[in-house]
Design a protein around this motif. Sequence first.
Motif, PDB file in Angstrom:
ATOM      1  N   TYR A 176      40.814  34.042  47.839  1.00 36.57           N
ATOM      2  CA  TYR A 176      39.830  33.347  46.762  1.00 36.57           C
ATOM      3  C   TYR A 176      39.691  34.283  45.815  1.00 36.57           C
ATOM      4  CZ  TYR A 176      34.679  32.425  45.856  1.00 36.57           C
ATOM      5  OH  TYR A 176      33.626  32.423  45.523  1.00 36.57           O
ATOM      6  N   TRP A 177      39.728  34.023  44.542  1.00 34.19           N
ATOM      7  CA  TRP A 177      39.267  34.920  43.421  1.00 34.19           C
ATOM      8  C   TRP A 177      39.317  34.201  42.243  1.00 34.19           C
ATOM      9  CZ3 TRP A 177      36.874  39.264  43.971  1.00 34.19           C
ATOM     10  CH2 TRP A 177      36.867  40.452  43.067  1.00 34.19           C
ATOM     11  N   GLY A 178      38.009  34.012  41.969  1.00 31.09           N
ATOM     12  CA  GLY A 178      37.696  33.119  40.686  1.00 31.09           C
ATOM     13  C   GLY A 178      36.909  31.750  41.059  1.00 31.09           C
ATOM     14  N   LYS A 179      35.938  31.488  40.185  1.00 32.90           N
ATOM     15  CA  LYS A 179      35.102  30.021  40.416  1.00 32.90           C
ATOM     16  C   LYS A 179      35.343  29.252  39.366  1.00 32.90           C
ATOM     17  CE  LYS A 179      31.685  32.450  43.257  1.00 32.90           C
ATOM     18  NZ  LYS A 179      30.394  33.050  43.420  1.00 32.90           N
ATOM     19  N   ARG A 180      35.380  27.842  39.607  1.00 24.84           N
ATOM     20  CA  ARG A 180      35.353  27.062  38.527  1.00 24.84           C
ATOM     21  C   ARG A 180      33.850  26.327  38.354  1.00 24.84           C
ATOM     22  NH1 ARG A 180      35.725  21.384  40.820  1.00 24.84           N
ATOM     23  NH2 ARG A 180      36.083  21.666  43.209  1.00 24.84           N
ATOM     24  N   ASP A 181      33.094  26.556  39.434  1.00 27.91           N
ATOM     25  CA  ASP A 181      31.697  26.465  39.097  1.00 27.91           C
ATOM     26  C   ASP A 181      30.896  27.679  39.929  1.00 27.91           C
ATOM     27  OD1 ASP A 181      29.067  25.390  39.786  1.00 27.91           O
ATOM     28  OD2 ASP A 181      29.846  23.652  38.865  1.00 27.91           O
ATOM     29  N   LYS A 182      30.133  28.243  39.334  1.00 32.87           N
ATOM     30  CA  LYS A 182      29.475  29.454  39.886  1.00 32.87           C
ATOM     31  C   LYS A 182      28.255  28.753  40.715  1.00 32.87           C
ATOM     32  CE  LYS A 182      30.943  32.790  36.395  1.00 32.87           C
ATOM     33  NZ  LYS A 182      30.330  33.465  34.855  1.00 32.87           N
ATOM     34  N   PHE A 210      44.840  37.030  34.646  1.00 33.40           N
ATOM     35  CA  PHE A 210      44.332  36.175  35.534  1.00 33.40           C
ATOM     36  C   PHE A 210      44.598  34.883  35.136  1.00 33.40           C
ATOM     37  CE2 PHE A 210      41.003  33.304  36.937  1.00 33.40           C
ATOM     38  CZ  PHE A 210      40.782  33.902  38.342  1.00 33.40           C
ATOM     39  N   GLY A 211      45.119  34.460  33.975  1.00 29.24           N
ATOM     40  CA  GLY A 211      45.613  33.132  33.574  1.00 29.24           C
ATOM     41  C   GLY A 211      46.548  32.528  34.490  1.00 29.24           C
ATOM     42  N   ALA A 212      47.594  33.506  35.090  1.00 32.10           N
ATOM     43  CA  ALA A 212      48.447  32.949  36.005  1.00 32.10           C
ATOM     44  C   ALA A 212      48.142  33.020  37.483  1.00 32.10           C
ATOM     45  CB  ALA A 212      49.642  34.012  36.107  1.00 32.10           C
ATOM     46  N   TRP A 213      46.841  33.617  37.738  1.00 34.44           N
ATOM     47  CA  TRP A 213      46.551  33.812  39.282  1.00 34.44           C
ATOM     48  C   TRP A 213      46.292  32.413  39.850  1.00 34.44           C
ATOM     49  CZ3 TRP A 213      45.945  36.215  43.563  1.00 34.44           C
ATOM     50  CH2 TRP A 213      45.137  35.820  44.619  1.00 34.44           C
ATOM     51  N   PRO A 214      45.557  31.465  39.351  1.00 31.34           N
ATOM     52  CA  PRO A 214      45.067  30.222  40.103  1.00 31.34           C
ATOM     53  C   PRO A 214      46.247  29.412  40.682  1.00 31.34           C
ATOM     54  CG  PRO A 214      43.494  30.484  38.194  1.00 31.34           C
ATOM     55  CD  PRO A 214      44.852  31.713  38.006  1.00 31.34           C
ATOM     56  N   ASN A 274      50.159  38.242  47.811  1.00 27.58           N
ATOM     57  CA  ASN A 274      49.083  37.775  47.474  1.00 27.58           C
ATOM     58  C   ASN A 274      47.887  38.724  47.218  1.00 27.58           C
ATOM     59  OD1 ASN A 274      46.254  36.287  48.600  1.00 27.58           O
ATOM     60  ND2 ASN A 274      47.324  34.936  46.920  1.00 27.58           N
ATOM     61  N   ALA A 275      47.732  39.586  48.229  1.00 20.83           N
ATOM     62  CA  ALA A 275      46.556  40.569  47.885  1.00 20.83           C
ATOM     63  C   ALA A 275      46.795  41.586  46.781  1.00 20.83           C
ATOM     64  CB  ALA A 275      46.104  41.453  49.206  1.00 20.83           C
ATOM     65  N   LEU A 276      47.913  42.079  46.563  1.00 24.72           N
ATOM     66  CA  LEU A 276      48.495  43.059  45.468  1.00 24.72           C
ATOM     67  C   LEU A 276      48.397  42.226  44.155  1.00 24.72           C
ATOM     68  CD1 LEU A 276      51.453  44.745  47.411  1.00 24.72           C
ATOM     69  CD2 LEU A 276      49.049  45.911  46.672  1.00 24.72           C
ATOM     70  N   ALA A 277      48.596  40.935  44.117  1.00 26.70           N
ATOM     71  CA  ALA A 277      48.568  40.315  42.871  1.00 26.70           C
ATOM     72  C   ALA A 277      47.109  40.026  42.569  1.00 26.70           C
ATOM     73  CB  ALA A 277      49.269  38.865  43.133  1.00 26.70           C
ATOM     74  N   MET A 278      46.164  39.810  43.610  1.00 21.72           N
ATOM     75  CA  MET A 278      44.529  39.868  43.329  1.00 21.72           C
ATOM     76  C   MET A 278      44.301  41.028  42.653  1.00 21.72           C
ATOM     77  SD  MET A 278      41.603  38.954  45.592  1.00 21.72           S
ATOM     78  CE  MET A 278      41.788  40.619  46.355  1.00 21.72           C
ATOM     79  N   HIS A 279      44.611  42.343  43.125  1.00 23.26           N
ATOM     80  CA  HIS A 279      44.074  43.488  42.644  1.00 23.26           C
ATOM     81  C   HIS A 279      44.723  43.873  41.428  1.00 23.26           C
ATOM     82  CE1 HIS A 279      41.652  45.041  46.208  1.00 23.26           C
ATOM     83  NE2 HIS A 279      42.232  44.306  46.753  1.00 23.26           N
TER      84      HIS A 279
END
Length: 330
Positions: free
Chosen positions: A35-41, A220-224, A253-258
């Motif tokens: 989980y990396w990135g929020k749509r509502d903080k 980051f745009g491609a991440w979600p 997945n972990a490497l992509a997040m980093h």
Amino acid sequence: MTDARTVFDRHLPDQLPTPQPATAYAPSNIALSKYWGKRDKALNLPLNSSLSISLRDWGSTTRISPSSTDEVWFQDRLLPADDPFADKVLRFANRFRRDQMMPLKIETSNTIPTAAGLASSASGFAALTMALVQAFQLDLPDDTVSMFARLGSGSATRSLWHGFARWERGHANDGTDSFARPLEVRWPAFRIAIIPVDTGPKSHSSRDGMNHTVATSPLFGAWPAQAESDCTAIQNAVQDQNFQTLGQLAEANALAMHATMLAARPALSYLKPESWQVLETLWTARHEGLAAFATMDAGANVKLILEASSAADVKAIFPQSRLIAPFDPL
């Protein structure tokens, strides 16, 4: 716009019953699909779903009892009222109590080894949520309890159970469809190895790092979308108990997040040179036949996933590692 108070008001009675003594335990968890990135903080709503494995007896126990005044204890020590941890715990308890005067003694203890360098917020807020639900004798579905835990700490939503759990990103603006559910999978041979690299405080909190990455990383745009696809593929691998596929997907997945963090401006790196040394050693060993894969969260420590048949080899290569068998009896 929905806020946390509205969410709690919607699911709790206007008048809570007198609190009763209650105790709850929750294991910490490691995300295999991040989980990396929020749509509502404010509501801790994620941009993508995630999937985790629990850490058995590495977790938090919370005891709640009625009191004449609010008290927060941690590891058998009474905390001062201005302590940041005590403030965070009481603010969360107030989400249940709202404006009702019901003083509580809240005692929390952790069994996560300090040397492991793992955060305890997930297990801590999960245990606190379950203890509050019990103390106020609330008959709530697991989905609601998980949703409440999410409002304390995002990853806490996955720490209500032992084993694998998937946290759905949801689509509703009020977050009512964003909660975790356990997977009905038992995998007795599954193992986790925690390899501590840096057990000190992080230079950037996970929350700050996440916000910085979302705001500035061109990757980051491609991440979600990729992370959502990964989560489903990882869930399928777990359900099929296909270790090779699961390991490959979780590590990628972990490497992509980093990678999204490294591309942030300025760059953000939680991994230390020693973290990369662990990864290089792992990759060399895997080339030589070791069946183990890595996953890394927003920190320097490396976690390996493996099966019992590889445990002795992992321990020989990484003698500092701590092995966990998530499905062994407590």
